[in-house]
Design an enzyme around this catalytic site. Structure first.
Site, PDB file in Angstrom:
ATOM      1  CG  PHE A 131      67.006  50.330  18.442  1.00 13.91           C
ATOM      2  CD1 PHE A 131      68.373  50.343  18.226  1.00 13.91           C
ATOM      3  CD2 PHE A 131      66.160  50.272  17.332  1.00 13.91           C
ATOM      4  CE1 PHE A 131      68.902  50.284  16.932  1.00 13.91           C
ATOM      5  CE2 PHE A 131      66.680  50.222  16.039  1.00 13.91           C
ATOM      6  CZ  PHE A 131      68.053  50.224  15.850  1.00 13.91           C
ATOM      7  CG  ASP A 218      59.931  53.889  18.635  1.00 11.15           C
ATOM      8  OD1 ASP A 218      59.221  53.115  17.952  1.00 11.15           O
ATOM      9  OD2 ASP A 218      61.152  54.037  18.428  1.00 11.15           O
ATOM     10  CE  LYS A 247      61.117  46.789  14.190  1.00 11.42           C
ATOM     11  NZ  LYS A 247      62.083  45.890  13.588  1.00 11.42           N
TER      12      LYS A 247
HETATM   13  N1  PLP Z   1      62.107  52.003  16.813  1.00  9.32           N
HETATM   14  C1  PLP Z   1      62.032  50.788  17.365  1.00  9.32           C
HETATM   15  C2  PLP Z   1      61.394  50.623  18.699  1.00  9.32           C
HETATM   16  C3  PLP Z   1      62.556  49.681  16.688  1.00  9.32           C
HETATM   17  O1  PLP Z   1      62.494  48.468  17.262  1.00  9.32           O
HETATM   18  C4  PLP Z   1      63.156  49.875  15.434  1.00  9.32           C
HETATM   19  C5  PLP Z   1      63.757  48.735  14.702  1.00  9.32           C
HETATM   20  O2  PLP Z   1      64.043  47.698  15.241  1.00  9.32           O
HETATM   21  C6  PLP Z   1      63.211  51.167  14.903  1.00  9.32           C
HETATM   22  C7  PLP Z   1      62.668  52.204  15.615  1.00  9.32           C
HETATM   23  C8  PLP Z   1      63.857  51.424  13.564  1.00  9.32           C
HETATM   24  O3  PLP Z   1      63.053  50.936  12.552  1.00  9.32           O
HETATM   25  P1  PLP Z   1      63.649  50.738  11.063  1.00  9.32           P
HETATM   26  O4  PLP Z   1      64.665  49.657  11.144  1.00  9.32           O
HETATM   27  O5  PLP Z   1      62.441  50.392  10.234  1.00  9.32           O
HETATM   28  O6  PLP Z   1      64.250  52.042  10.658  1.00  9.32           O
END
Ligand code: PLP
Length: 406
Positions: A131, A218, A247
Site C-alpha cells: 500500500f 516506504d 503519519k
Molecule cells: N504508504 C503507507 C505504507 C501507508 O500505510 C499509507 C497510509 O496508510 C500511505 C503510504 C498513504 O499515506 P496518506 O494516507 O497519508 O496519503
C-alpha cells in the site's frame, strides 16, 4: 432521531462513534464514554492525543507565522530536514503533506533517475499486497486490486512481484529491461502486518547497487519509531537511497517528507517539484517538537519494549484459539490473522470493549497503539482483544455477518 443526509462524499465506511477529546491513549465521546485507542489514528498519534508540548508549539507558532510559501527560506524546514537526515542517514529532504505525496515525490525521483540513465520506459519494482496511497500514481504502485478498481487505466511504469521473495526480484532483473527503482515497505501494514525478513532488505540493497536501481523504502507507517527503531529499514542495517515519511511525523498535524541521499538527493532542481503548503513553518515546527519528545523520552526503544510485551501478551492470550491463524508483528505494529473475514469486529470492539482496532485485508486485526502507552494500557489492550475474540463470542457473533474463508 434520524440523521440528516450527509453532505460529505461517501468515501469512508464510518463507525457511528465520534470523539470530542483525547489524552494519551484515551479518547472520550460526547456522552463521556471513555475508549482505549489501539490504532493511534492509523499510526499517526504516536505520542498520544493532546500532547501538551505539541499543543503549546502549535499555539505559539500559530501566533507567530503559519505560512509564507517555499519562495522564501523557512528556518523550521531547514532544521527539520537536518534532524531527519541525521537520524536516517539521508542527505536532503523534500516536505509535503501526506504519505501519498511523499511517495509521489519518490516516484518522481525514480523517473528522473531513469531519465538521467536514458531509460526510455522506466519501471519501478513494487510488491504484491503493498500500500502506497490513493493518488493515481501511488494507487498504481499499490498491490491491492480493490484500491485500483474503477480507476483504470492505471499509470504505467510499475512491475509487481511477490513480497519478501528475492527469487522473484532476481527473475525480474534478468527479464525486464528498464527497472530503475524498487519501492518497498519494511512491514506491510495495510497488507495485513507482514514483516519482511532482514535478509530481504539486505539482498535488495545488493541488487540495487548491482543494477544502479534506487532502493526506496516506504516508511509512512513503519517510520517514526513505530517498529522499535526510528525507521523500519534500520532493523536490517541497510541504507536506502530514498525514504518516505508522514503519519507519526506530525502526530496528527499533516506533514509528509521524502528524504534521499547520494545522487538521488541531487535530482531535483528548481521548478521540477513543489508543494504550496509542504514544509510550512507550522508543520515543520510540529515535526521538530515531535522529534524533541521522541528523543528525550527514548520513544523508539520504548516502542520496542512495549511491542515485545504486546506480541507476547497476544500470543499467550490467543494461543490455541481455534480461529486464530497467526499473531505477528514488529514493535508496536501487531496483526492477528483470523480464519474468516472479520470487518465487523471493528464496531464490536468499540461497542463492547470500548477499544479502537482496525481490520486489514479482511481477515487481520491490526493494532497500532500510541508509542506512549503505559504497560498497563498494553495489557489492557490484550485483555480487551482476548475478550472480543473469546471463541464463544466469535463463533456466536460471526456466523450471520462474518464470512468464513473458503
Ligand atoms: N504508504 C503507507 C505504507 C501507508 O500505510 C499509507 C497510509 O496508510 C500511505 C503510504 C498513504 O499515506 P496518506 O494516507 O497519508 O496519503
Amino acid at each position: 432521531m434520524p440523521h440528516p443526509p450527509s453532505h460529505l462524499m461517501q468515501a469512508y465506511a464510518r463507525q457511528p462513534v465520534s470523539f470530542v477529546r483525547g489524552r494519551g491513549a484515551r479518547l472520550w465521546d460526547a456522552q463521556g464514554i471513555e475508549y482505549l485507542d489501539a490504532i493511534a489514528g492509523v499510526a499517526v498519534t504516536n505520542l498520544g492525543h493532546a500532547h501538551p508540548e505539541i499543543a503549546a508549539a502549535i499555539a505559539e507558532q500559530a501566533g507567530l507565522l503559519l505560512h509564507t510559501s517555499n519562495m522564501f527560506g523557512i528556518a523550521w524546514q531547514e532544521r527539520l530536514g537536518e534532524r531527519l537526515c541525521s537520524l536516517s542517514g539521508m542527505q536532503r529532504a523534500f516536505f509535503c503533506n501526506s504519505g501519498a505525496e511523499a511517495n509521489e515525490t519518490a516516484l518522481k525521483l525514480a523517473r528522473l533517475h531513469g531519465n538521467r540513465k536514458q531509460v526510455a520506459q522506466p519501471q519501478v519494482l513494487v510488491m504484491e499486497n503493498s500500500f502506497h496511497g490513493r493518488t493515481l500514481a501511488t494507487l498504481a504502485a499499490t498491490g491491492n486490486p480493490a484500491v485500483q478498481r474503477g480507476f483504470e487505466p492505471l499509470m504505467p511504469g510499475f512491475l509487481r512481484v511477490p513480497y519478501d521473495n528475492m527469487a522473484a526480484v532476481r527473475q525480474a532483473a534478468e527479464q525486464t529491461p528498464g527497472i530503475v527503482a524498487v519501492l518497498v515497505e519494511p512491514v506491510q501494514g495495510e497488507g495485513g502486518v507482514r514483516v519482511a525478513s532482514t535478509d530481504y532488505l539486505r539482498e535488495l540493497r545488493t541488487l540495487c547497487d548491482q543494477f544502479d536501481w534506487l532502493l526506496m523504502i516506504d516508511e509512512v507507517q513503519t517510520g517514526m519509531g513505530r517498529t522499535g527503531t526510528w525507521f523500519g529499514y534500520q532493523h536490517a542495517g541497510v541504507m536506502p537511497d530514498v525514504i518516505t515519511l508522514a503519519k507519526g511525523l506530525g502526530n496528527g498535524f499533516p506533514i509528509g517528507a521524502c528524504l534521499a541521499r547520494g545522487p538521488a538527493a541531487e535530482l531535483f532542481s528548481p521548478g521540477r517539484h513543489g508543494s504550496t503548503f509542504g514544509g510550512n513553518p507550522l508543520a515543520c515546527r510540529v515535526g521538530c517538537t515531535v522529534l524533541d519528545i521522541m528523543e528525550s523520552d527514548a520513544i523508539p526503544a520504548r516502542a520496542a519494549t512495549l511491542g515485545r510485551r504486546l506480541l507476547a501478551g497476544l500470543q499467550d492470550a490467543l494461543s490455541g484459539h481455534p480461529n486464530v491463524i497467526a499473531v505477528r508483528g514488529l514493535g508496536l505494529m501487531a496483526g492477528i490473522e483470523l480464519d474468516r473475514g472479520c470487518g465487523e469486529l471493528v464496531g464490536r470492539a468499540l461497542n463492547e470493549q470500548q477499544l479502537l482496532i482496525t481490520v486489514t485485508r479482511e481477515t487481520t486485526i491490526r493494532l497500532l497503539p500510541p508509542l506512549v502507552c503505559s504497560e498497563a494500557q498494553i495489557d489492557d489492550i490484550v485483555a480487551r482483544v482476548a475478550r472480543l475474540l473469546s471463541p464463544t463470542q466469535l463463533n456466536h457473533r460471526t456466523t450471520s455477518s462474518c464470512t468464513p474463508l473458503q
